[in-house]
Design an enzyme around this catalytic site. Sequence first.
Site, PDB file in Angstrom:
ATOM      1  N   THR A  22       0.839  -1.206   0.000  1.00 14.92           N
ATOM      2  CA  THR A  22       0.000   0.000   0.000  1.00 14.92           C
ATOM      3  C   THR A  22       0.867   1.246   0.000  1.00 14.92           C
ATOM      4  O   THR A  22       0.662   2.174  -0.801  1.00 14.92           O
ATOM      5  CB  THR A  22      -0.934   0.005   1.227  1.00 14.92           C
ATOM      6  OG1 THR A  22      -1.811  -1.115   1.149  1.00 14.92           O
ATOM      7  CG2 THR A  22      -1.744   1.294   1.285  1.00 14.92           C
ATOM      8  N   ASP A  40       8.155 -10.126  -4.359  1.00 15.95           N
ATOM      9  CA  ASP A  40       7.350 -11.320  -4.628  1.00 15.95           C
ATOM     10  C   ASP A  40       7.485 -11.797  -6.071  1.00 15.95           C
ATOM     11  O   ASP A  40       7.126 -12.940  -6.383  1.00 15.95           O
ATOM     12  CB  ASP A  40       5.876 -11.049  -4.318  1.00 15.95           C
ATOM     13  CG  ASP A  40       5.594 -10.993  -2.818  1.00 15.95           C
ATOM     14  OD1 ASP A  40       6.546 -11.064  -2.028  1.00 15.95           O
ATOM     15  OD2 ASP A  40       4.418 -10.860  -2.445  1.00 15.95           O
ATOM     16  N   PHE A  42      10.135 -12.471  -7.431  1.00 20.04           N
ATOM     17  CA  PHE A  42      11.353 -13.274  -7.508  1.00 20.04           C
ATOM     18  C   PHE A  42      11.212 -14.631  -6.823  1.00 20.04           C
ATOM     19  O   PHE A  42      12.207 -15.281  -6.500  1.00 20.04           O
ATOM     20  CB  PHE A  42      12.534 -12.498  -6.927  1.00 20.04           C
ATOM     21  CG  PHE A  42      12.828 -11.243  -7.699  1.00 20.04           C
ATOM     22  CD1 PHE A  42      13.570 -11.287  -8.865  1.00 20.04           C
ATOM     23  CD2 PHE A  42      12.319 -10.022  -7.281  1.00 20.04           C
ATOM     24  CE1 PHE A  42      13.827 -10.132  -9.589  1.00 20.04           C
ATOM     25  CE2 PHE A  42      12.568  -8.862  -7.997  1.00 20.04           C
ATOM     26  CZ  PHE A  42      13.320  -8.924  -9.160  1.00 20.04           C
ATOM     27  N   TRP A  58       6.459 -19.982   1.719  1.00 21.60           N
ATOM     28  CA  TRP A  58       6.694 -18.844   0.836  1.00 21.60           C
ATOM     29  C   TRP A  58       7.441 -17.725   1.549  1.00 21.60           C
ATOM     30  O   TRP A  58       7.860 -16.752   0.908  1.00 21.60           O
ATOM     31  CB  TRP A  58       5.358 -18.271   0.353  1.00 21.60           C
ATOM     32  CG  TRP A  58       4.558 -19.151  -0.541  1.00 21.60           C
ATOM     33  CD1 TRP A  58       3.642 -20.097  -0.180  1.00 21.60           C
ATOM     34  CD2 TRP A  58       4.571 -19.170  -1.983  1.00 21.60           C
ATOM     35  NE1 TRP A  58       3.089 -20.701  -1.279  1.00 21.60           N
ATOM     36  CE2 TRP A  58       3.638 -20.143  -2.411  1.00 21.60           C
ATOM     37  CE3 TRP A  58       5.278 -18.443  -2.949  1.00 21.60           C
ATOM     38  CZ2 TRP A  58       3.388 -20.417  -3.742  1.00 21.60           C
ATOM     39  CZ3 TRP A  58       5.037 -18.707  -4.285  1.00 21.60           C
ATOM     40  CH2 TRP A  58       4.101 -19.692  -4.681  1.00 21.60           C
TER      41      TRP A  58
END
Length: 260
Positions: A22, A40, A42, A58
């Site tokens: 944001t 993200d 990568f 993740w």
Amino acid sequence: MSGSRKAIVVGISGCSSSGKTTLSRLLRDIFPNTFVLHQDDFYKPEIELPKKHGLVDWDCAEALSMPDMVKSLNHIRQAGTFPPDLDSKEDQNSVGQCPVEDATIDSLKEQVKVWTQPGNPGHGILDSSSSNLRLCVFDGFLLYSKSVADIQPLIDIKVFLRVSYAKAKARREARSGYVTLEGFWEDPPEYVDKIVWPNYVDDHKWMFENEDVEGKFKEDILQKTELKTQTGGLDVDMTTTLQWTVDLLMQQLPLLASKI
């Protein structure tokens, strides 16, 4: 400016759901000649990701392609553009309704516009001329951990956002999911408690007194790493965070530009 660099990189990091994306998108809208690089983008293919407690992880350095990240950052710093082979998926992910009022955003845009005028500190830094610098806002959950030390020399301004466990959990669990290389990922039950928060603690506890990531930073660490973080504790609202970050960048960018 010597012209050897075409972009300044500002890192925006913190726990998942701390407001990084944001803030990054708002900065892109407020500052001229600015774009966002998402960590993200990568991630390795899901089949290559490690597992923890039987779940795909993740939220660790091993899930990311460090060589690709370093390569992209070097390209951005020298060329001022994304590498031609970078295909961003992250901008397809929603961050929900903007928590900052339009009037506040407009006011900050005007502040930055004045800052860029002749005679003011921001003049000639981020205008549209190809000979001048661009600003790359690097949005990532894992920018300042020891496990990603290779990328840290490539980040010029290091901003760290703080969030409480309760707020991070509530925000993360309210999300519908994430666009990935393979399609779409939805967190399984207890993912925050088993993966997201423990990994955040493990990667960042060395920065804090008594290894308490909801407590106080170690002052010597802040000075050594040159991390910029707000006063006021956890869960600072986005309007305050945005104003603080805009002020920080207007102060830091002329200093950096004079050395490049």
